[in-house]
Design a protein around this motif. Structure first.
Motif, PDB file in Angstrom:
ATOM      1  N   VAL A  27      12.026 -68.838-134.241  1.00  0.00           N
ATOM      2  CA  VAL A  27      11.921 -67.802-133.089  1.00  0.00           C
ATOM      3  C   VAL A  27      11.021 -67.480-131.816  1.00  0.00           C
ATOM      4  O   VAL A  27      11.874 -67.581-131.304  1.00  0.00           O
ATOM      5  CB  VAL A  27      11.572 -65.827-134.538  1.00  0.00           C
ATOM      6  N   ARG A  28       9.494 -67.909-132.454  1.00  0.00           N
ATOM      7  CA  ARG A  28       9.341 -68.314-130.936  1.00  0.00           C
ATOM      8  C   ARG A  28      10.047 -69.501-129.676  1.00  0.00           C
ATOM      9  O   ARG A  28       9.879 -69.466-128.865  1.00  0.00           O
ATOM     10  CB  ARG A  28       7.754 -68.709-131.428  1.00  0.00           C
ATOM     11  N   LEU A  29      10.295 -70.168-130.876  1.00  0.00           N
ATOM     12  CA  LEU A  29      10.885 -71.185-129.293  1.00  0.00           C
ATOM     13  C   LEU A  29      11.465 -71.469-129.472  1.00  0.00           C
ATOM     14  O   LEU A  29      12.265 -71.239-128.042  1.00  0.00           O
ATOM     15  CB  LEU A  29      10.979 -72.793-130.541  1.00  0.00           C
ATOM     16  N   ARG A  30      12.600 -70.546-129.964  1.00  0.00           N
ATOM     17  CA  ARG A  30      13.589 -70.058-129.704  1.00  0.00           C
ATOM     18  C   ARG A  30      14.416 -69.405-128.088  1.00  0.00           C
ATOM     19  O   ARG A  30      14.357 -69.091-127.503  1.00  0.00           O
ATOM     20  CB  ARG A  30      14.940 -69.647-130.528  1.00  0.00           C
ATOM     21  N   GLU A  31      12.946 -68.190-128.359  1.00  0.00           N
ATOM     22  CA  GLU A  31      11.957 -67.717-127.889  1.00  0.00           C
ATOM     23  C   GLU A  31      11.689 -67.663-126.327  1.00  0.00           C
ATOM     24  O   GLU A  31      12.526 -67.571-124.884  1.00  0.00           O
ATOM     25  CB  GLU A  31      11.621 -66.419-127.811  1.00  0.00           C
ATOM     26  N   GLU A  32      11.582 -69.384-125.440  1.00  0.00           N
ATOM     27  CA  GLU A  32      11.616 -70.172-125.169  1.00  0.00           C
ATOM     28  C   GLU A  32      12.128 -70.920-124.199  1.00  0.00           C
ATOM     29  O   GLU A  32      12.233 -71.697-123.625  1.00  0.00           O
ATOM     30  CB  GLU A  32       9.767 -70.902-125.459  1.00  0.00           C
ATOM     31  N   GLY A  33      13.106 -71.467-125.053  1.00  0.00           N
ATOM     32  CA  GLY A  33      14.351 -72.272-124.356  1.00  0.00           C
ATOM     33  C   GLY A  33      14.932 -73.498-125.013  1.00  0.00           C
ATOM     34  O   GLY A  33      15.389 -73.832-124.857  1.00  0.00           O
ATOM     35  N   VAL A  34      13.932 -73.422-126.318  1.00  0.00           N
ATOM     36  CA  VAL A  34      14.251 -74.786-126.914  1.00  0.00           C
ATOM     37  C   VAL A  34      15.242 -74.674-127.117  1.00  0.00           C
ATOM     38  O   VAL A  34      15.667 -73.909-128.140  1.00  0.00           O
ATOM     39  CB  VAL A  34      12.984 -75.017-127.704  1.00  0.00           C
ATOM     40  N   SER A  35      16.274 -76.386-127.601  1.00  0.00           N
ATOM     41  CA  SER A  35      17.553 -76.788-127.967  1.00  0.00           C
ATOM     42  C   SER A  35      16.939 -76.283-129.771  1.00  0.00           C
ATOM     43  O   SER A  35      16.400 -76.399-130.393  1.00  0.00           O
ATOM     44  CB  SER A  35      17.909 -77.352-127.248  1.00  0.00           C
ATOM     45  N   ALA A  36      18.375 -75.850-130.482  1.00  0.00           N
ATOM     46  CA  ALA A  36      18.565 -75.943-131.855  1.00  0.00           C
ATOM     47  C   ALA A  36      18.532 -77.311-132.494  1.00  0.00           C
ATOM     48  O   ALA A  36      17.352 -77.363-133.358  1.00  0.00           O
ATOM     49  CB  ALA A  36      19.799 -75.302-132.202  1.00  0.00           C
ATOM     50  N   ALA A  37      18.413 -78.392-131.564  1.00  0.00           N
ATOM     51  CA  ALA A  37      18.070 -79.663-132.432  1.00  0.00           C
ATOM     52  C   ALA A  37      16.919 -79.674-132.425  1.00  0.00           C
ATOM     53  O   ALA A  37      15.593 -80.411-132.772  1.00  0.00           O
ATOM     54  CB  ALA A  37      19.273 -80.695-131.474  1.00  0.00           C
TER      55      ALA A  37
END
Length: 284
Positions: free
Chosen positions: A132-142
């Motif tokens: 969740v944290r990485l997704r909020e930072e805009g990191v890609s799914a891969a």
């Protein structure tokens, strides 16, 4: 959008799950000796489950979700044009991971990144929070999935249990190991890493087992406070007291997530268990 898929063995409450956008939980099942089957986290409260477990003459059985449960999630994601990160219970502990992969193949859904968590319950929770944290930072799914595959190698769970009989009967420990913790008054300390349950130590009486757990935590290098840590219990929240005291007063740490173990993991771990899940510091 990046959706996050997990299973009920992660032991998130309905309130916790609702607070995470795009999260979907697929339930595992618990089968009682009278033939009743419940969906983990849906059909019975955790308190009611432990009451029933205490009265059961025969240990319930657990089973992985049906492929259809995963197919529904994948079909919805495909229709919406979304990607999915699937963070699932260790493939060494359950067939859930393989079931999900087969479901994705069956419905020809290719925008899914599978993470075999190599852990369960609070260990899965740590990975979900990091996703969740990485997704909020805009990191890609891969990239998120690749980061989780690295992080999972540093996740540890340490727990004090009343006995090893539940794990042994459920096929998660060999008989020889179960016998080690079967002596009168001996309380086992378990660790979970590399996807499996291990006997980390043992002590006479619960106070001694807590001391052994704290020594194991120190031996592992302590807690990397950049990540969430989780304090867990099965049937009785009061047994968490010594762990909470140690974390606050000895390690001088605040925060930490509190979680009750659900029915699937509770079937194997038994009542009156208490533990902590955390990320160890990286190797220097």
């Amino acid at each position: 959008m990046i959706r996050i898929l997990t299973d009920s063995a992660a032991d998130l409450t309905a309130k916790e799950a609702a607070a995470i956008p795009g999260l979907h939980i697929v339930p595992l099942n618990v089968l009682f000796e009278d033939g009743e089957t419940i969906r983990d986290g849906i059909d019975m409260t955790r308190a009611d489950f432990y009451d029933r477990l205490a009265k059961a003459d025969k240990l319930p059985r657990t089973s992985q979700p049906s492929p259809e449960a995963f197919i529904q999630v994948f079909e919805e994601a495909k229709a919406a044009g979304d990607e999915v990160i699937a963070i699932l219970i260790s493939s060494k502990l359950s067939g859930t991971f393989q079931c999900a992969k087969l479901a994705a193949e069956d419905c020809e859904f290719h925008d899914v990144y599978f993470v075999d968590s190599d852990t369960a319950s609070p260990g899965e929770y740590i990975l979900i929070r990091e996703a969740v944290r990485l997704r909020e930072e805009g990191v890609s799914a891969a990239e998120i999935a690749a980061s989780l595959d690295i992080l999972k190698k540093r996740i540890r769970i340490l727990a004090v249990v009343d006995s090893l009989k539940h794990l042994h009967k459920g096929g998660r420990l060999p008989a020889a190991v179960a016998l080690v913790g079967g002596a009168l008054g001996i309380k086992p300390v378990l660790s979970v890493y590399d996807g499996a349950v291990h006997l980390a130590d043992k002590a006479r009486g619960r106070p001694g087992a807590y001391v052994a757990l704290f020594k194991q935590l120190d031996k592992m290098g302590g807690i990397d406070t950049r990540y969430d840590f989780v304090m867990v219990y099965s049937s009785d929240k009061l047994v968490l007291g010594p762990i909470q005291h140690y974390v606050r007063n000895n390690l001088k740490l605040e925060g930490g997530h509190l979680s009750q173990i659900g029915s699937v993991i509770g079937t194997h771990i038994g009542p009156s268990a208490a533990g902590i899940a955390f990320v160890i510091p990286p190797e220097q």
